[in-house]
Write a protein that holds these residues in place. Structure first.
Motif, PDB file in Angstrom:
ATOM      1  N   GLU A  50      -4.841   6.339  -1.877  1.00  0.00           N
ATOM      2  CA  GLU A  50      -5.794   5.974  -1.328  1.00  0.00           C
ATOM      3  C   GLU A  50      -7.132   6.026  -1.481  1.00  0.00           C
ATOM      4  OE1 GLU A  50      -6.088   5.855   2.348  1.00  0.00           O
ATOM      5  OE2 GLU A  50      -3.563   6.252   2.298  1.00  0.00           O
ATOM      6  N   GLN A 117      -9.180   0.373   6.681  1.00  0.00           N
ATOM      7  CA  GLN A 117      -7.925   1.149   6.222  1.00  0.00           C
ATOM      8  C   GLN A 117      -7.728   2.139   5.253  1.00  0.00           C
ATOM      9  OE1 GLN A 117      -6.186  -2.437   4.719  1.00  0.00           O
ATOM     10  NE2 GLN A 117      -6.663  -3.648   6.222  1.00  0.00           N
ATOM     11  N   SER A 119      -7.371   6.233   3.806  1.00  0.00           N
ATOM     12  CA  SER A 119      -7.707   7.121   4.718  1.00  0.00           C
ATOM     13  C   SER A 119      -7.666   8.588   3.882  1.00  0.00           C
ATOM     14  CB  SER A 119      -6.225   7.300   5.811  1.00  0.00           C
ATOM     15  OG  SER A 119      -6.295   9.163   5.724  1.00  0.00           O
ATOM     16  N   LYS A 121      -7.569  11.475   4.361  1.00  0.00           N
ATOM     17  CA  LYS A 121      -6.553  12.458   4.708  1.00  0.00           C
ATOM     18  C   LYS A 121      -4.850  12.311   4.489  1.00  0.00           C
ATOM     19  CE  LYS A 121      -6.045  13.565   8.628  1.00  0.00           C
ATOM     20  NZ  LYS A 121      -6.043  14.451  10.293  1.00  0.00           N
ATOM     21  N   GLU A 123      -2.156  12.111   5.316  1.00  0.00           N
ATOM     22  CA  GLU A 123      -1.403  12.072   6.836  1.00  0.00           C
ATOM     23  C   GLU A 123      -0.281  12.387   6.503  1.00  0.00           C
ATOM     24  OE1 GLU A 123      -2.908  11.499   9.152  1.00  0.00           O
ATOM     25  OE2 GLU A 123      -4.213  10.941   8.845  1.00  0.00           O
TER      26      GLU A 123
END
Length: 141
Positions: A50, A117, A119, A121, A123
């Protein structure tokens, strides 16, 4: 009185059917620690991924900033050298400024799109933690 033998492997783990509750708890604790370390590694990998996305989006914002700088520079130059021979000095400067403003808008829009786009967190880690928690509540399923 029946006597059962307990054998210990080279790693110091008791084998056979007569493991005490303490030994079982120790094994479960060890497995839980290993699982937690693996989850932490997964989270680190996701955060790195990320961060790479965020870096690319930040580059787009940088490009938008440079285009904004160029807007000011060329607006000034256009005022002096622009299309003064064809039209009024002011109109010539305004045309060049508008072109650079469009470039800045396009770069900004692309950067914002890429940033959406990203994130923050992890996922996959959240999902596997949910699965681990579900398994811990119902280990026989």
């Amino acid at each position: 009185m029946a006597h059962t033998t307990r054998q210990t492997s080279r790693e110091g783990v008791v084998t056979g059917e007569d493991r005490s509750i303490g030994e079982l708890l120790s094994a479960v604790t060890s497995d839980a620690q290993k699982l937690l370390r693996q989850e932490i590694e997964l989270a680190k990998a996701e955060v790195r991924e990320e961060a790479t996305k965020a870096g690319k989006a930040a580059g787009m914002y940088g490009g938008a900033g440079f285009a904004g700088y160029m807007t000011a520079l060329f607006a000034s130059l256009a005022a002096v050298f622009g299309l003064a021979n064809v039209m009024d000095w002011g109109w010539a400067a305004l045309i060049i400024t508008a072109l650079w403003a469009v470039a800045a808008l396009v770069l900004y829009t692309m950067g914002r799109s890429r940033m959406r786009q990203v994130s923050p967190k992890p996922e996959r880690t959240v999902q596997t933690l949910k699965e681990d928690a579900e398994w811990a509540r119902h280990p026989t399923r």
